[in-house]
Each structure stands twice: as structure tokens, then as C-alpha cells.
Scaffold this motif. Structure first.
Motif, short mmCIF file in Angstrom:
data_model
loop_
_atom_site.label_atom_id
_atom_site.label_comp_id
_atom_site.label_asym_id
_atom_site.label_seq_id
_atom_site.Cartn_x
_atom_site.Cartn_y
_atom_site.Cartn_z
N ASN A 290 51.63 24.31 33.22
CA ASN A 290 50.27 24.24 33.75
C ASN A 290 49.94 25.43 34.64
N ASP A 291 48.77 25.97 34.42
CA ASP A 291 48.23 27.06 35.22
C ASP A 291 47.21 26.47 36.20
N VAL A 292 46.63 27.31 37.04
CA VAL A 292 45.67 26.84 38.04
C VAL A 292 44.34 27.57 37.83
N LEU A 293 43.25 26.82 37.89
CA LEU A 293 41.91 27.36 37.71
C LEU A 293 41.08 27.06 38.95
N THR A 294 40.33 28.06 39.42
CA THR A 294 39.52 27.86 40.62
C THR A 294 38.43 28.92 40.72
N CYS A 295 37.49 28.71 41.61
CA CYS A 295 36.60 29.80 42.01
C CYS A 295 37.26 30.53 43.18
N LEU A 296 36.79 31.73 43.45
CA LEU A 296 37.41 32.56 44.49
C LEU A 296 36.66 32.50 45.82
N ASN A 297 35.41 32.11 45.78
CA ASN A 297 34.65 31.90 47.01
C ASN A 297 33.38 31.13 46.62
N PRO A 298 33.21 29.90 47.08
CA PRO A 298 32.07 29.10 46.63
C PRO A 298 30.73 29.57 47.16
N HIS A 299 30.73 30.49 48.14
CA HIS A 299 29.48 30.99 48.69
C HIS A 299 29.26 32.46 48.38
N HIS A 300 30.17 33.03 47.63
CA HIS A 300 30.02 34.43 47.23
C HIS A 300 30.27 34.56 45.74
N TYR A 301 31.38 35.15 45.31
CA TYR A 301 31.58 35.45 43.90
C TYR A 301 33.01 35.15 43.47
N GLY A 302 33.17 34.97 42.17
CA GLY A 302 34.49 35.01 41.58
C GLY A 302 34.97 33.73 40.94
N LEU A 303 35.52 33.86 39.72
CA LEU A 303 36.25 32.81 39.02
C LEU A 303 37.56 33.41 38.52
N ALA A 304 38.64 32.65 38.59
CA ALA A 304 39.93 33.16 38.16
C ALA A 304 40.83 32.02 37.72
N TRP A 305 41.77 32.34 36.84
CA TRP A 305 42.84 31.40 36.55
C TRP A 305 44.17 32.07 36.83
N TYR A 306 45.14 31.26 37.20
CA TYR A 306 46.44 31.76 37.63
C TYR A 306 47.51 31.28 36.67
N GLU A 307 48.06 32.24 35.93
CA GLU A 307 49.09 31.96 34.95
C GLU A 307 50.42 31.63 35.63
N GLN A 308 50.99 30.49 35.28
CA GLN A 308 52.30 30.15 35.83
C GLN A 308 53.38 30.97 35.14
N VAL A 309 54.17 31.67 35.93
CA VAL A 309 55.25 32.52 35.41
C VAL A 309 56.50 32.29 36.25
N VAL A 310 57.62 32.79 35.75
CA VAL A 310 58.89 32.74 36.48
C VAL A 310 59.31 34.17 36.78
N GLU A 311 59.49 34.46 38.04
CA GLU A 311 59.95 35.77 38.47
C GLU A 311 61.15 35.61 39.40
N SER A 312 62.22 36.30 39.10
CA SER A 312 63.47 36.21 39.88
C SER A 312 63.93 34.76 39.99
N GLY A 313 63.74 34.02 38.90
CA GLY A 313 64.20 32.65 38.85
C GLY A 313 63.33 31.65 39.57
N LYS A 314 62.18 32.09 40.08
CA LYS A 314 61.30 31.20 40.82
C LYS A 314 59.92 31.13 40.17
N MET A 315 59.32 29.96 40.26
CA MET A 315 57.99 29.78 39.73
C MET A 315 56.96 30.45 40.64
N THR A 316 56.06 31.22 40.03
CA THR A 316 54.97 31.82 40.77
C THR A 316 53.77 31.94 39.83
N PHE A 317 52.78 32.73 40.20
CA PHE A 317 51.55 32.80 39.41
C PHE A 317 51.09 34.24 39.27
#
Length: 438
Positions: A290-317
Motif C-alpha cells: 500500500n502507498d499513501v495518497l494525500t494533498c500537500l496543502n488544503p489551503h494552497h496547492y498540491g496532490l501527491a502519492w507516496y510509493e512504498q519502497v524498501v531502502e537499506s532494509g527498511k520501509m520508506t516512501f
């Protein structure tokens, strides 16, 4: 010219035209909207039904409240009866009015709170509306969450089409500007997930005694969470089968021992340091996590999704921004400000959950936020997976409604296709999806 649909409230088009002229609303975004509409020509089409132009709340929802087989829409103190939404019931007191002076020098008193029909900022006492059968009598009731930090209530459906509904206390201090009502604990019943008095947690009714105030259970240590905290969501981030809580600065992992085993473990990540709205965990790229989806600022601008990845053996995005402040930041040239409400639904029937969002009109009135008087657009973003990876393709639904702090997508007319319900400072709408091309 405005597109008011009058529901017996004595509202004329001329006041809206005067207000639009005063704030310069209307033609400035015409070329942008025409281009966006052209891109949407082959997407699902929608029938636009405005229930009222009056401002009664920042959210709306739907259910078959009178149990006649047709879904009804609830917005502020009103229920609009389906399937044509022409009749309505005031289930709660609906005597609020405001007085505005228009450029022609005339003063008018109008129903509701002052929003798009007026000139000044105001806030209604309904920010979110959720539906459930709280007393288990077989009829849908309504949970109303008002201004952040103020008492919430649920209204008991008496099973008749007249009269005020009995009001019961729910949570006394629900904070956060994007609470959600969902089954967080896995017990088959929904909880109100929100902040309260500095904690993130959840509140649930006493199902055996629904008249009692709700109990709030914190899942975090006390922090800087306050009534205007932005950004909150629920989803299984790590794939362990338990629902987690997502906030703008990271996510809280539900313990194996269950939701009541607080505090939950916090995993920091800067999803939206400037604030978010609704947040979701969903496998956007189809790789099994599962990835994460959100807006970046509800009173300004931006939509983004965050891809779940594994780096150095740890989960990150890994961040994938698909809309920003300028048209150049979106592959399709689309941008708008204040995406203060988000919903997920499979809008085109391809098995993938798409994004429904848009511009919140006048979050703080005609000044102060990014482009407060720009066109109040409503979009759905089709999720596609192809050679370039996962992508959100924008499709314009409407240019004179937008979203509130809540937007709801679901099958209103029973044809198997998701529709959209919106309530905000411009009024309330149902957008019924029509059969057509994808």
C-alpha cells in the motif's frame, strides 16, 4: 450567469451576478476550463443537480432515510428526498439567516450562513456528515461533526417524513479538519477517528446505550494536535491486516494486541508537513503493497502519492507529485488551489480506485488563501498503470461547485456507478454519473 437551482428559498440570480462581478469571478479561468473539459470528453459524464444555493454546511452525505427505496441527500439541517430531490425535510432547526448589502445598494436577508450568496466569511455548524444506524432500529441516523473543537451530535431518525429529529450527544471535543468514520478496530463497527484534547484516537458510541456520550480512546501520547490540525486517514499501511492511522508527519501502527493497546508505534515520514486533508493507504502502483495518497496543502496547492519502497532494509516512501501551483507541474496542464477534501472510488469500473477532489471555495472567505475566487472546480482523477508507471489523469466534472471539507462518492441512484455528493459555501449538489464512454 449563475446556475442557481431554486428550491423555494426565494433566491434570485441577480444577487449572485452582482457578487460575482464584485469579486471578479467568472471568465478568468474560461480557457483553462475549456481545455480541461475537452480532455474529459470521453470520460464518464455527470448530470448536475443543485439541491440549494444556500450555505448550510461543508459536507454532505446520502442514505435512504425514509426507506422508500431511493437514496436521499443530507446537507446541513436538510434532507432532500430522492430520487428527484425536489422535496425536503428540516430534520434539525433551519432558521439561520444572514443579511448582505449588494452593489446596487439593496439589502437582502437570505437563508443559511453567509457564503457564496454574500460577501463575507462565515462558518456553518456542519463540517462533516456521516451515516449509521446508531440505535440499531433499522433506520439510518446522522452523525454531524461541526466546527472543530465543538460538541458533535447524532440525530435519531424517527421513521417519518416530518418533524425534527431527536439529538443525542456524541463526542464532546472532536478536533482535526479531516476526521473520518470507519472501522478502525476491526470489530465490524465504525468509529470516529479524530484528534481530541491533544491526542489522536477514536471515539465510539455505547452501542448498548446509544443515548450516552461517546468514549474517546487515544492511540498516541499527548502532542501538538489541536482543533485545526490538518490531515488524517486510516488504512493498512504495512499490510499486516490491521488498520493504521496516517497523519501529515507519518503513520501510527496498530499493535498486534489490538486498537486499545496504546500508544501505537509511530513511524515518522513527512507526507505533508504544511498540512493535508483526507489521507489514504492504497496500492496505487499495483506492486502488492500500500502507498499513501494525500494533498500537500488544503489551503494552497498540491496532490501527491507516496510509493512504498524498501531502502537499506527498511520501509520508506518515494514521492510522486502530480499537481502543483502551476499548470506546468501537471502533465495535463491542470492546477487548482485548496484541495480540502478527497475521496476514493472506482469511477470508471476498471477495478482501480480513482481520486475525487476539487477546490474548496472560500475556505476563509474572499481573501487570504490561494486563489480564493478562482473557479470552484470538481475533478475525478483516473488511476492508470502503464509504461510510465502509475498516473492520475484529470477529468473535469464541474466548474462551479468544488468540494467542502468533505466530498462523498458512492452509488446514489442505484445504477451500479459511483455518483458524487458535495456540500460547501456554494450550496449542495448531486452529480449522477450517466452511462457513456470511459
Amino acid at each position: 450567469m449563475s446556475r442557481l437551482t431554486r428550491r423555494g428559498e426565494g433566491i434570485e440570480d441577480e444577487p449572485m451576478r452582482q457578487r460575482n462581478k464584485a469579486f471578479g469571478i467568472g471568465l478568468a479561468a474560461a480557457s483553462f476550463l475549456a481545455a480541461a473539459a475537452a480532455r474529459s470528453a470521453t470520460s464518464p459524464q455527470f448530470q448536475r443537480i443543485q439541491l440549494t444555493p444556500c450555505f448550510w454546511g461543508e459536507g454532505a452525505n446520502f442514505a435512504d432515510f425514509n426507506q422508500d427505496g431511493a437514496m436521499d441527500v443530507i446537507y446541513g439541517p436538510w434532507i432532500f428526498w430522492g430520487p428527484d430531490f425536489k422535496g425536503r425535510l428540516a430534520y434539525a432547526p433551519a432558521d439561520r439567516t444572514f443579511t448582505a448589502k449588494f452593489p446596487d445598494g439593496k439589502t437582502r436577508t437570505l437563508p443559511g450562513y453567509e457564503g457564496a450568496l454574500g460577501f463575507k466569511n462565515a462558518y456553518a455548524d456542519c463540517f462533516f456528515c456521516f451515516v449509521d444506524d446508531f440505535n440499531r432500529d433499522g433506520r439510518p441516523d446522522a452523525l454531524i461533526v461541526g466546527l472543530p473543537g465543538e460538541q458533535s451530535y447524532w440525530y435519531e431518525n424517527p421513521g417519518c417524513n416530518k418533524g425534527l429529529w431527536r439529538r443525542h450527544p456524541a463526542l464532546d471535543v472532536p478536533d482535526n479538519e479531516s476526521p473520518t468514520y470507519v472501522d478502525l478496530t476491526g470489530d465490524g463497527r465504525k468509529e470516529l477517528v479524530c484528534c481530541s484534547r491533544g491526542y489522536i484516537g477514536y471515539a465510539e458510541p455505547s452501542w448498548a446505550a446509544p443515548d450516552k456520550p461517546w468514549t474517546f480512546r487515544p492511540i498516541t501520547p499527548k502532542g501538538k494536535y489541536q482543533k485545526y490540525t490538518h490531515g488524517l486517514g486510516v488504512g493498512d499501511v504495512n499490510g499486516d491486516g490491521r488498520m493504521d492511522v496516517i497523519e501529515k508527519d507519518g503513520w501510527w501502527e496498530q499493535p498486534a494486541a489490538g486498537a486499545q493497546a496504546a500508544p501505537w508505534r509511530f513511524h515518522p515520514y513527512p507526507f505533508a508537513p504544511e498540512g493535508a486533508a483526507q489521507m489514504y493507504a492504497y496500492d496505487i502502483d499495483g506492486d502488492g503493497d500500500n502507498d499513501v495518497l494525500t494533498c500537500l496543502n488544503p489551503h494552497h496547492y498540491g496532490l501527491a502519492w507516496y510509493e512504498q519502497v524498501v531502502e537499506s532494509g527498511k520501509m520508506t516512501f518515494r514521492r510522486h507529485q502530480f499537481m502543483g501551483k502551476t499548470a506546468a507541474e501537471n502533465r495535463y496542464g491542470v492546477h487548482f488551489s485548496q484541495p480540502h477534501a478527497l475521496a476514493l472510488a472506482d469511477m470508471d469500473g476498471d477495478g482501480l480506485l480513482d481520486l475525487v477532489t476539487g477546490k474548496r471555495f472560500w475556505a476563509h472567505g474572499p481573501e487570504g488563501d490561494a486563489e480564493p475566487n478562482a473557479a470552484a472546480v470538481l475533478y475525478w482523477f483516473r488511476l492508470t498503470r502503464g509504461p510510465r508507471g502509475a498516473e492520475y489523469v484529470p477529468h473535469l466534472i464541474d466548474d462551479d461547485s468544488g468540494v467542502g471539507t468533505q466530498v462523498v462518492a458512492g452509488d446514489v441512484n442505484g445504477d451500479g456507478r459511483p455518483d458524487i455528493v458535495v456540500g460547501n459555501k456554494k450550496g449542495a449538489w448531486v452529480f449522477l454519473q450517466r452511462a457513456g464512454g470511459k
